[in-house]
Design an enzyme around this catalytic site. Structure first.
Site, PDB file in Angstrom:
ATOM      1  CB  ILE A 147      -0.946  -0.001   1.214  1.00 23.00           C
ATOM      2  CG1 ILE A 147      -2.005  -1.107   1.057  1.00 23.00           C
ATOM      3  CG2 ILE A 147      -1.629   1.358   1.371  1.00 23.00           C
ATOM      4  CD1 ILE A 147      -2.960  -1.207   2.230  1.00 23.00           C
TER       5      ILE A 147
ATOM      6  CD1 TRP B 162      -1.281   1.258  -6.110  1.00 29.03           C
ATOM      7  CD2 TRP B 162      -2.135   2.647  -4.574  1.00 29.03           C
ATOM      8  NE1 TRP B 162      -2.459   1.766  -6.618  1.00 29.03           N
ATOM      9  CE2 TRP B 162      -3.005   2.625  -5.691  1.00 29.03           C
ATOM     10  CE3 TRP B 162      -2.470   3.443  -3.479  1.00 29.03           C
ATOM     11  CZ2 TRP B 162      -4.177   3.368  -5.737  1.00 29.03           C
ATOM     12  CZ3 TRP B 162      -3.645   4.180  -3.519  1.00 29.03           C
ATOM     13  CH2 TRP B 162      -4.480   4.138  -4.652  1.00 29.03           C
ATOM     14  CG  HIS B 163       0.082   6.041  -1.514  1.00 31.44           C
ATOM     15  ND1 HIS B 163      -0.177   4.904  -0.763  1.00 31.44           N
ATOM     16  CD2 HIS B 163      -1.082   6.743  -1.550  1.00 31.44           C
ATOM     17  CE1 HIS B 163      -1.447   4.936  -0.364  1.00 31.44           C
ATOM     18  NE2 HIS B 163      -2.011   6.029  -0.817  1.00 31.44           N
ATOM     19  N   GLY B 164       3.961   5.562  -4.092  1.00 31.89           N
ATOM     20  CA  GLY B 164       5.226   6.013  -4.663  1.00 31.89           C
ATOM     21  C   GLY B 164       6.358   5.155  -4.134  1.00 31.89           C
TER      22      GLY B 164
END
Length: 456
Positions: free
Chosen positions: A380, A383-385
């Site tokens: 997770i 997934w944002h960076g």
């Protein structure tokens, strides 16, 4: 989405006749990915990336179509898709004030040649690889694209190479040049359908069903991540709720454009503002402001997406359920970005846990839980960076979930629990302190703020 696009999308629900609704949702979803795509510095990038998203989606549908499905059934949708893409390329000849694309598209002949090359590639893969290998190739390609876009050094290098091909200044290359609208959500929806096809859970879908699900314009920019089998039920039998839709949109607009934007204007947990704070209280004010800004911004967008969906008869799943009021970290993640949490549980946590338990030398139950929760939360975070701070943020929450699991397993036997007020206080501040890693770009800045929070 801006207020004007929200108004236009909402108004569309009142003027589109019911008998044309499924086709109009298909067409709007194709057009919206160009319209909502932000303008990019690299020439033609803001046209090529949305077109690539549509190509990936069409290819994924082709590889996951039912064996007995007639191609003729999806031929009208395919022809309309190609016509819409070519129509968007004709925006090249329209004045910028009336153009639906963020910048001038490439020559239509170039677009047609690119589409022809994509079709030939799909045909070649179909004829040379068995279905199972087609699916794994698609999965590997989507994951590779995800890594290239989310890892800033790799994205910057791609930008540099692309700028070189277009005759632009390579020294200005930046990962921002590849800001691909909605790719994170598109990738998760595609992986969901590819994996469900591999396990025999994917329903038979036409191209129109599949592409509208993946590209559904209200949820394109910020989710939620719907499941395809639930989405197509509404899509085939829409039941609009105009009152609830408008009410939800109004709530979302107030959250996003009034509360969140006001907090962003006055309280920003960013590289500039944190270096101007010299008192412990100032750091806490910035942190609390960021925490509530993030919630109202994200949940506001979700409310808007759900509201627009209701106007068109599509009931998107809920994504937030008062997360900051929860009394443990597990309950927080069951109520914050719910659809993302569910996705990683289905496609990361459960498969990885089963794999660990099937090993010849089985680790302890506690070790299985620890490793699975760490992997899930790291996924997770990344997934944002793909940065060290997002990695640490994932580890922070993975450890928090593990500690809570061990705590509840033991205190259940003792018939003991913390007072609700204390449990809420601990949970809320554990989450809020974690946002330090999420909000700031470097470890040094995060450590600076963490030290400031405790008076150093």
């Amino acid at each position: 989405m801006t207020l004007s696009t929200i108004l236009i999308f909402s108004a569309g629900a009142f003027v589109i006749p019911q008998r044309w609704r499924s086709w109009m949702l298909f067409a709007l979803s194709v057009i919206a990915i160009y319209w909502l795509q932000p303008r990019l510095s690299i020439r033609f990038a803001d046209f090529i990336l949305p077109t690539a998203a549509l190509g990936l989606t069409a290819a994924s549908w082709w590889f996951t179509r039912a064996e007995d499905q007639s191609i003729r059934q999806s031929l009208p949708a395919l022809l309309l898709l190609l016509a819409l893409i070519m129509g968007m390329s004709l925006m090249r000849y329209i004045d910028a004030d009336y153009r639906l694309t963020p910048s001038r598209p490439p020559q239509p002949l170039m677009v047609a040649a690119g589409l022809a090359a994509l079709v030939l590639m799909i045909v070649l893969i179909t004829r040379t690889l068995q279905r199972q290998y087609q699916l794994w190739l698609m999965l590997a390609g989507i994951i590779a694209l995800f890594v290239l876009l989310k890892a800033e050094p790799l994205a910057t290098e791609i930008s540099r190479l692309w700028r070189g091909q277009t005759g632009q200044d390579r020294t200005l290359a930046s990962s921002v040049d590849l800001a691909w609208l909605g790719f994170s959500y598109i990738a998760f929806r595609l992986i969901h359908t590819l994996r469900d096809y591999q396990t025999g859970k994917l329903p038979s879908l036409t191209l129109k069903d599949y592409l509208t699900y993946v590209m559904f314009f209200p949820s394109l920019t910020a989710g939620p991540i719907d499941r395809v089998e639930r989405f197509v039920k509404d899509y085939h039998a829409p039941s609009a709720d105009y009152y609830a839709g408008l009410q939800r949109i109004s709530i979302g607009i107030f959250k996003k454009f009034v509360i969140a934007d006001s907090l962003a204007y006055g309280l920003s947990l960013d590289s500039v503002d944190v270096m101007q704070i010299h008192h412990t209280a100032g750091y806490w004010v910035l942190l609390y402001g960021y925490a509530f800004r993030l919630f109202f911004d994200f949940s506001g967008y979700t409310d808007i997406a759900i509201g627009i969906g209701l106007l068109f008869g599509i009931r998107l799943p809920e994504n937030f359920n008062n997360p900051y009021l929860k009394t443990n970290i597990t309950a927080f993640w069951q109520s914050w970005h719910i659809t993302l949490s569910n996705w990683v549980r289905f496609y990361v946590f459960m498969p990885f846990s089963r794999w660990m338990l099937k090993r010849r030398v089985k680790p302890s139950a506690a070790m299985v839980v620890l490793m699975a929760q760490l992997l899930t939360m790291i996924m997770i975070g990344l997934w944002h960076g793909i940065t060290i701070n997002f990695l640490i943020w994932g580890v922070w929450h993975g450890i928090g979930l593990f500690i809570h699991k061990q705590w509840t397993d033991r205190t259940r036997k003792w018939d003991f629990s913390l007072p609700k007020s204390l449990a809420w206080f601990v949970t809320f501040h554990y989450v809020v302190i974690g946002w330090v890693w999420f909000a700031l770009p470097s470890m040094d800045e995060s450590l600076h703020v963490l030290a400031g929070l405790v008076g150093f």
